[in-house]
Structure formats: structure tokens, C-alpha cells
Scaffold this active site. Structure first.
Site, mmCIF file in Angstrom:
data_model
loop_
_atom_site.group_PDB
_atom_site.id
_atom_site.type_symbol
_atom_site.label_atom_id
_atom_site.label_comp_id
_atom_site.label_asym_id
_atom_site.label_seq_id
_atom_site.Cartn_x
_atom_site.Cartn_y
_atom_site.Cartn_z
ATOM 1 N N ARG A 53 66.681 12.255 -47.187
ATOM 2 C CA ARG A 53 65.821 11.476 -46.186
ATOM 3 C C ARG A 53 67.886 10.802 -45.921
ATOM 4 N NH1 ARG A 53 66.378 5.863 -48.278
ATOM 5 N NH2 ARG A 53 64.570 6.593 -49.147
ATOM 6 N N TYR A 105 64.057 1.754 -19.779
ATOM 7 C CA TYR A 105 63.149 2.762 -20.127
ATOM 8 C C TYR A 105 62.414 1.992 -20.888
ATOM 9 C CZ TYR A 105 60.204 5.724 -23.039
ATOM 10 O OH TYR A 105 59.211 6.444 -23.746
ATOM 11 N N ASP A 177 71.854 4.981 -22.481
ATOM 12 C CA ASP A 177 70.996 6.745 -22.730
ATOM 13 C C ASP A 177 71.029 7.349 -21.424
ATOM 14 O OD1 ASP A 177 68.686 7.311 -22.922
ATOM 15 O OD2 ASP A 177 67.002 6.075 -22.861
ATOM 16 N N LYS A 202 63.289 15.604 -24.379
ATOM 17 C CA LYS A 202 63.384 15.796 -22.974
ATOM 18 C C LYS A 202 63.941 17.229 -22.515
ATOM 19 C CE LYS A 202 60.906 11.450 -23.330
ATOM 20 N NZ LYS A 202 61.405 11.228 -23.280
HETATM 21 C C1 LIG Z 1 61.018 9.647 -23.550
HETATM 22 C C2 LIG Z 1 62.380 8.652 -23.217
HETATM 23 C C3 LIG Z 1 62.735 7.437 -24.294
HETATM 24 C C4 LIG Z 1 61.797 7.661 -25.568
HETATM 25 O O1 LIG Z 1 62.386 8.697 -26.558
HETATM 26 P P1 LIG Z 1 61.502 9.014 -27.454
HETATM 27 O O2 LIG Z 1 61.621 10.355 -28.013
HETATM 28 O O3 LIG Z 1 59.908 8.871 -26.498
HETATM 29 O O4 LIG Z 1 61.107 7.738 -28.710
HETATM 30 C C5 LIG Z 1 63.981 7.528 -24.259
HETATM 31 N N1 LIG Z 1 64.651 6.759 -22.571
HETATM 32 C C6 LIG Z 1 64.246 7.611 -22.037
HETATM 33 C C7 LIG Z 1 65.482 7.733 -20.525
HETATM 34 C C8 LIG Z 1 63.189 8.341 -22.035
HETATM 35 O O5 LIG Z 1 62.757 9.582 -20.772
#
Ligand SMILES: *Cc1c(COP(=O)(O)O)cnc(C)c1O
Length: 399
Positions: A53, A105, A177, A202
């Protein structure tokens, strides 16, 4: 020659973390260290790892890589993008306040409104594209300004340097982000941002196989504080997923370049289509954020959104689409068509969606690696078929 002088495409594959080529065997891939605990040779002098961890060599190779790619000092790998984002918000204390992009998001919206507020951390949503609105919304207890650019799903562009200046003048941190651009196209730390966040689910992993999140801090002290939170919450990325993510990152250069080229062609095609009301893509010169985006990013990315004409029924359009999968998520080898109103932004109340331009005719298209001609032909036949069907339905009712 210093690795830092190499192009990012090269660094995606080779970094200097030492674990790139495994020392004992020369294995080209980072080994998957499936070990929760580590034997200590000495009674009172412990080795670099004690419990996975707190630290795992496979995860550490990934964390070193993302830190390098983002030009930050500390990288951390989390169980999901939301784990990275929510842990970063935990750098705040109760009584403090955050400014958040209005079209953030959906999961981040839910966390800010339903979890942070319970911890007495206040928030204000602002239009981040409007710097004077941002400056006016800063309060005495504002500690973080949270940016998403391009934002989801309308691809609004925030002037990152402009927001960083406001934050610095007010002693606030900036979080960004960077999921849509990845470090290949946007380097937020170079623009002055303090914490870069990713849903590595992604583009970074790229194959719709894992859920993962990454965070990178500009300075070491902030990195230590975030690492403490990561270890406290325990929302770490497992060794096998860390390995898969490292593999995904290696091909990011070729994937994102190809998908972005196709995205521009599709955006251009849709922009001229009579059954399309509006296209949102920062690579189009007609896009309101085109100039700012071009100044702060190296590419326009592979995600675009479009609003279909009222003459086309959303449901019928989806029923006719053949190549992209119809799903949430983005950034994968296969194209993904999403319907934000009841997918990514379902967590957002309808009136909130409306103020953010998320209409019932809005689709998001994450462009994959299929041939551009096939994708355009598919969109074309689906729009046409849906138009004919809607027209027939109206005709029948009138009859
Ligand atoms: C998908 C996404 C998230 C969340 O991420 P997870 O891996 O699904 O927890 C946050 N910000 C953006 C822009 C996203 O496309």
C-alpha cells in the site's frame, strides 16, 4: 545526453526510472511485483519497500514515469481517476473554499457537491473561461482553483496561465484535470499548475481495459502530503493494472496523433452537415477557445461533441450507428459515442445540465483508431437514416 532533452514520444517509451529495463534479467518490460510485503534483511534497517500500500516497485515505475512526463516532482497512481481527484481535494481542510469549473466532469461535480460539502469545504462553480468571473469569485478562504480544459462535454477552453496568475495573487493552489489532453499535448505544470490529475482509464491506458488514476505535483512538499493521503486512504493502483497502464502509455504517441487527425476530419465533416446544429472541437477555427487552446496545447485531441438537429431523434440516431460502441468513457482504440445527458452527466440535475449546454441532442464522440472514411460513412448513414425515420414518424402522425 540528458533524457529531459528527448521528445515526449520517446519518453513515453524510455524513461530514466531505471526499472525500464529490469536489471537482473534484462527483461524489456517492468516486472509485475505481486507482493504485498517485503522481507527485511536487517533487524533495524529496513529496505526501500515494506508493504505494497505504501510502495510497490511496479507502481513506482509508473509513478516515476508520469512525474517525468508531466515535468513534476512526484507522481502517484490511484485506483481510479476519482480516487486521484478526491484524494487531491483532501489536501483541503474544513472551513476552506474551492472554485471549480462549471462544466466539470460529472463525478467531480458529485464529489464536490455531495462529499466536500459534508466536510464543510465550500465550493463555487464558475465559468473558468471568464477570468474576471474567476477573480471575483475568489474569497478569503479560497485555497484551490480547479480547472478542466478542454472541459467535458462542450470542450470549453480555460486560459490556464490566466487562472494560475489569479491563484498566485490570492495564495491559492491550482489543480488541473488533464485527462483529455494528456502530457503529450498539454503540460499544465509548465503553465504554473500545482497538481495535475488524470483519469488514466482514458487515453493513457487507451484500451478500455483498466480503471486508473494519476496525480502529479509540481513541488516535492505537496507530493509528500498527497502521498500521505494516498497511503492513508489506501486507494492505490494494483501492480497488474500499473503494468497495463505502463504498456498503454508506450503507444500513446502514435494513438493520440492518429485519433486527433481523424477527429479534425470528423469535426470538419460534421460542421458542414445540414443535420448538425453545432460542433464543439477546439481544433476548429470557429471554436470560441481555438486561439487560447492553440497557445497552451500542442494538439486538439480526439474528443469532440456535436448537437444534432431537432429533425433527428437521438434514439434513432444511436440505433443506426454501427462502428463506435455506444458507451460512457473515452480515449480508447475503439471509437466511443456517448450521450452525456444520461451517461457521463447523469449525476448532474437536469437544470444544472441545461446551464452547461448539455442538451438532449448533444453527443460526445471519442475518436478511436478506425479508418476515418469508415467512421464518416457510418455517421453519414446514421444521420440520414434517423432523419428519414423521424420524418416518416411525423408524416404518419400528421396523416
Ligand atoms: C473519466 C473521467 C474522470 C474520472 O475518472 P475514473 O477513472 O472514471 O474514476 C475524471 N475526469 C475526466 C475528465 C474524466 O473523463
Amino acid at each position: 545526453m540528458s533524457i529531459d532533452k528527448k521528445q515526449l514520444e520517446t519518453n513515453l517509451i524510455h524513461t530514466s526510472s531505471g526499472l525500464d529495463v529490469e536489471q537482473k534479467t534484462g527483461a524489456v518490460n517492468v516486472p509485475i511485483y505481486l507482493s504485498s510485503t517485503y522481507h527485511q534483511e536487517s533487524f533495524d534497517e529496513f529496505g526501500p519497500y515494506d508493504y505494497s500500500r505504501s510502495g510497490n516497485p511496479t507502481r513506482q515505475a509508473l509513478e516515476g514515469k508520469i512525474a517525468k512526463l508531466e515535468d513534476g516532482s512526484r507522481g502517484l497512481a490511484f485506483a481510479s481517476g476519482m480516487a486521484a481527484i478526491s484524494s487531491a481535494f483532501m489536501l483541503l481542510s474544513s472551513g476552506e473554499h474551492v472554485l471549480v469549473s462549471r462544466d466539470v466532469y460529472g463525478g467531480t461535480f458529485r464529489f464536490v457537491t455531495e462529499v466536500l460539502s459534508k466536510l464543510k469545504i465550500e465550493h463555487t462553480f464558475v465559468d473558468m473561461t471568464n477570468l474576471s468571473e474567476v477573480a471575483e469569485a475568489v474569497k478569503e478562504n479560497t485555497k484551490v482553483i480547479y480547472i478542466e480544459t478542454p472541459s467535458n462535454p462542450c470542450m470549453n477552453i480555460t486560459d490556464v496561465k490566466g487562472v494560475v496568475e489569479i491563484a498566485k495573487a490570492n495564495n491559492c493552489l491550482t489543480f488541473l484535470d488533464n485527462t483529455f489532453m494528456t502530457p503529450l499535448y498539454q503540460k499544465p505544470i509548465k503553465l504554473g499548475v500545482d497538481v495535475v490529475l488524470h483519469s488514466a482509464t482514458k487515453f493513457l491506458s487507451g484500451h478500455s481495459d483498466i480503471i486508473a488514476g494519476l496525480a502529479v505535483t509540481k513541488d516535492r512538499e505537496l507530493g509528500e502530503r498527497l502521498a500521505f493521503l494516498q497511503n492513508s486512504f489506501g486507494s492505490i493502483l494494483g501492480a497488474q493494472d500499473s503494468y497495463l497502464l505502463l504498456q498503454g502509455i508506450k503507444t500513446l504517441g502514435a494513438r493520440l496523433k492518429q485519433s486527433s487527425e481523424t477527429a479534425l476530419d470528423i469535426a470538419t465533416y460534421l460542421n458542414e452537415h445540414p443535420l448538425i446544429k453545432k460542433v464543439f472541437y477546439p481544433g476548429l477555427s470557429s471554436h470560441s477557445g481555438h486561439t487560447i487552446h492553440a497557445r497552451q496545447s500542442k494538439g486538439s485531441g480526439a474528443v469532440l461533441s456535436f448537437e444534432i438537429s431537432d429533425a433527428v431523434e437521438a434514439k434513432t440516431f444511436v440505433e443506426h450507428i454501427r462502428i463506435p460502441i455506444f458507451a460512457v468513457s473515452l480515449g480508447a482504440v475503439e471509437s466511443i459515442l456517448s450521450y452525456p445527458a444520461n451517461m457521463s452527466h447523469a449525476a448532474m440535475p437536469k437544470h444544472e445540465r441545461k446551464t452547461r449546454g448539455i442538451s438532449d441532442g448533444l453527443f460526445r464522440f471519442s475518436v478511436g483508431l478506425e479508418h476515418v472514411d469508415d467512421l464518416i460513412a457510418d455517421l453519414d448513414q446514421a444521420l440520414h437514416a434517423a432523419y428519414v425515420r423521424s420524418y416518416e414518424a411525423v408524416g404518419v402522425r400528421n396523416f
